[in-house]
Design an enzyme around this catalytic site. Structure first.
Site, short mmCIF file in Angstrom:
data_model
loop_
_atom_site.label_atom_id
_atom_site.label_comp_id
_atom_site.label_asym_id
_atom_site.label_seq_id
_atom_site.Cartn_x
_atom_site.Cartn_y
_atom_site.Cartn_z
N THR A 141 32.07 33.13 45.69
CA THR A 141 33.52 33.27 45.80
C THR A 141 34.24 33.00 44.48
O THR A 141 35.45 33.20 44.40
CB THR A 141 34.10 32.37 46.89
OG1 THR A 141 33.56 31.05 46.78
CG2 THR A 141 33.78 32.92 48.26
N GLU A 142 33.52 32.55 43.47
CA GLU A 142 34.09 32.46 42.13
C GLU A 142 32.98 32.63 41.10
O GLU A 142 31.94 32.00 41.20
CB GLU A 142 34.81 31.14 41.88
CG GLU A 142 36.10 30.96 42.65
CD GLU A 142 36.84 29.68 42.28
OE1 GLU A 142 36.70 29.22 41.12
OE2 GLU A 142 37.56 29.15 43.14
#
EC number: 3.2.1.86
Length: 474
Positions: A373-374
């Site tokens: 997610t990042e």
């Protein structure tokens, strides 16, 4: 013989990420209350942009979702501002805040983009810090559970993927994000341990609530991942590297998944005399926190040497005072630069292999689906005179990390998707708009708003092609 590389699976969630306080702006519009992120940003607003405007997604969200659709996103990972839903954190629900996110979610779905929602991304309502000192109090835990249930009821018919806290394991190490201002280091760490424990309780209660209220809902944590190399093959350095991974990330994942601190972390808390206070019934609550997946945020690897507990200078200073990468811990580890890696202009060491290691390690240990997610490169992008941003360095960074994802799939890792940081330029926590991550350039600088025009970087066009071909053209 060359082994065929695994293709990305059908339905792989190609996405991009952001967070409310870094992108929305409109900090006091629509009835929103102040957050800890607002308060700390305003304190240093004389040297950098702040959350009052950020990227002004609050006024540009339709245009921005059009860009997301043009990019071809399958998923958009964003956070809800707790103080936009409940301005004072635990009081009346503000319906205008609910409607704001309703419109965003509906628009995303109409463009074929799956909303992936984080409940808490560094932006505690400031009223809770004033009333309870935030996470020091169990009242904050109950306030968060109520807020989570409100979100699940309001949005759970359309949002099926949820994250509880973003990077709890990193957040607790940053005093300003936790409202820790104790001058005494022991007292600061005592507060940190208690707040961390209460966030674990809040995580478990939110997981339970999601499973009760969201039909088909999946929920988990987003952890700041850690892969650490020993400076030398010396056994003490190897042990220090293992401890750094445990202390920075895996103690947190263990607590989420198993509902108890691992033995090494309990020993540490007892040695420091900072074991958090608990209540009867907490053990049962913590067991509810077992997640459906693990979200991985990955930017760098670390390198350490062993730091003996008694190794100090005669004047009482640390033996390794130049702590450029992260915190040191006496008796465990001290951070050093890895000479085998190249650093970004902001100090993070670029290491795609470390991502493959992290994905394998977490999957082998927890046997849960993983989702990135990042992952991204922060840089001082330059807008040319003809209105272009040529960010080949970002394309190279992302290409190499997507290749590491493909290798992890080869290794048998169950990887759900890849959602780099960030969809568009946004307010970096400490560097404002000097440090940019996005596929879209936002015309804003540190001292004046600028036009806020969105400009597609070279990486935008490259990533669109990656998504179109399901990763075949990286």
């Amino acid at each position: 013989m060359h082994q065929k590389t695994t293709e990305f699976p059908e339905g792989f969630l190609w996405g991009a990420s952001s967070s409310a306080f870094q992108i929305e702006g409109g900090w006091n519009l629509g009835g929103k209350g102040m957050t800890v992120a607002d308060f700390n940003s305003f304190k240093r607003s004389h040297i950098q942009a702040d959350t009052k405007v950020a990227s002004d997604f609050y006024h540009h969200w339709k245009e921005d979702i059009d860009y997301m659709a043009e990019l071809g996103l399958k998923m958009y990972r964003f956070s809800i501002a707790w103080a936009r839903i409940i301005p004072d954190g635990d009081g009346a629900v503000h319906e205008e805040g609910i409607k704001f996110y309703d419109r965003i979610i509906d628009c995303l779905l109409s463009r074929g983009i799956q909303p992936f929602v984080t409940l808490y991304h560094f932006d505690l309502p400031y009223a809770l810090a004033e009333k309870y000192n935030g996470w020091e109090s169990r009242r904050c835990v109950l306030a968060f559970e109520r807020y989570a249930r409100i979100c699940f009821r309001a949005f759970g018919d359309r949002v099926k993927y949820w994250q509880v806290h973003n990077e709890q394991n990193l957040m607790v190490r940053v005093d300003e994000r936790m409202n820790i201002d104790a001058a005494d280091k022991w007292e600061a760490d005592r507060l940190r341990a208690q707040m961390d424990y209460h966030m674990f309780l809040a995580h478990a209660l939110a997981v339970k609530a999601c499973h009760e209220l969201v039909s088909g809902g999946k929920i988990g944590p987003a952890v700041s991942s850690c892969c650490t190399y020993p400076e030398t093959p010396c056994p003490e350095d190897v042990w220090a590297a293992a401890n750094n991974d445990w202390f920075k990330a895996e103690y947190c994942l263990d607590m989420h998944q198993y509902g108890r601190y691992p033995g090494y972390y309990r020993r540490y808390l007892k040695e420091r005399n900072i074991m958090p206070s608990a209540e009867d019934g907490d053990e049962e609550i913590l067991k509810w926190g077992a997640s459906d997946y693990i979200a991985v945020n990955y930017y760098r690897t670390l390198c350490v040497r062993y730091l003996p507990a008694d190794e100090i200078h005669p004047v009482g200073e640390r033996c390794f005072p130049g702590n450029e990468v992260d915190f040191d811990q006496y008796g465990y580890f001290s951070h050093v630069k890895n000479p085998h890696l190249v650093s970004t202009e902001y100090g993070a060491q670029i290491d795609p292999m470390g991502l493959r290691i992290v994905l394998n390690r977490y999957y082998q240990k927890y046997r849960l689906p993983l989702l990135i997610t990042e992952n991204g490169l922060g840089a001082a992008d330059i807008l040319t005179e003809n209105g272009k941003v040529h960010d080949s360095y970002r394309i190279d960074y992302l290409r190499r990390h997507i290749q590491a994802c493909r290798q992890a799939l080869d290794d048998g890792v169950e990887l759900m998707g890849y959602s780099p940081w960030s969809f568009m330029d946004l307010l970096s926590s400490h560097e404002g708009f000097r440090k940019r991550y996005g596929f879209l350039y936002v015309d804003r600088n540190e001292h004046e708003t600028g036009s806020l025009k969105r400009i597609k970087k070279d990486s935008f066009h490259w990533y669109r092609r990656v998504i179109e071909t399901n990763g075949a053209t990286i």
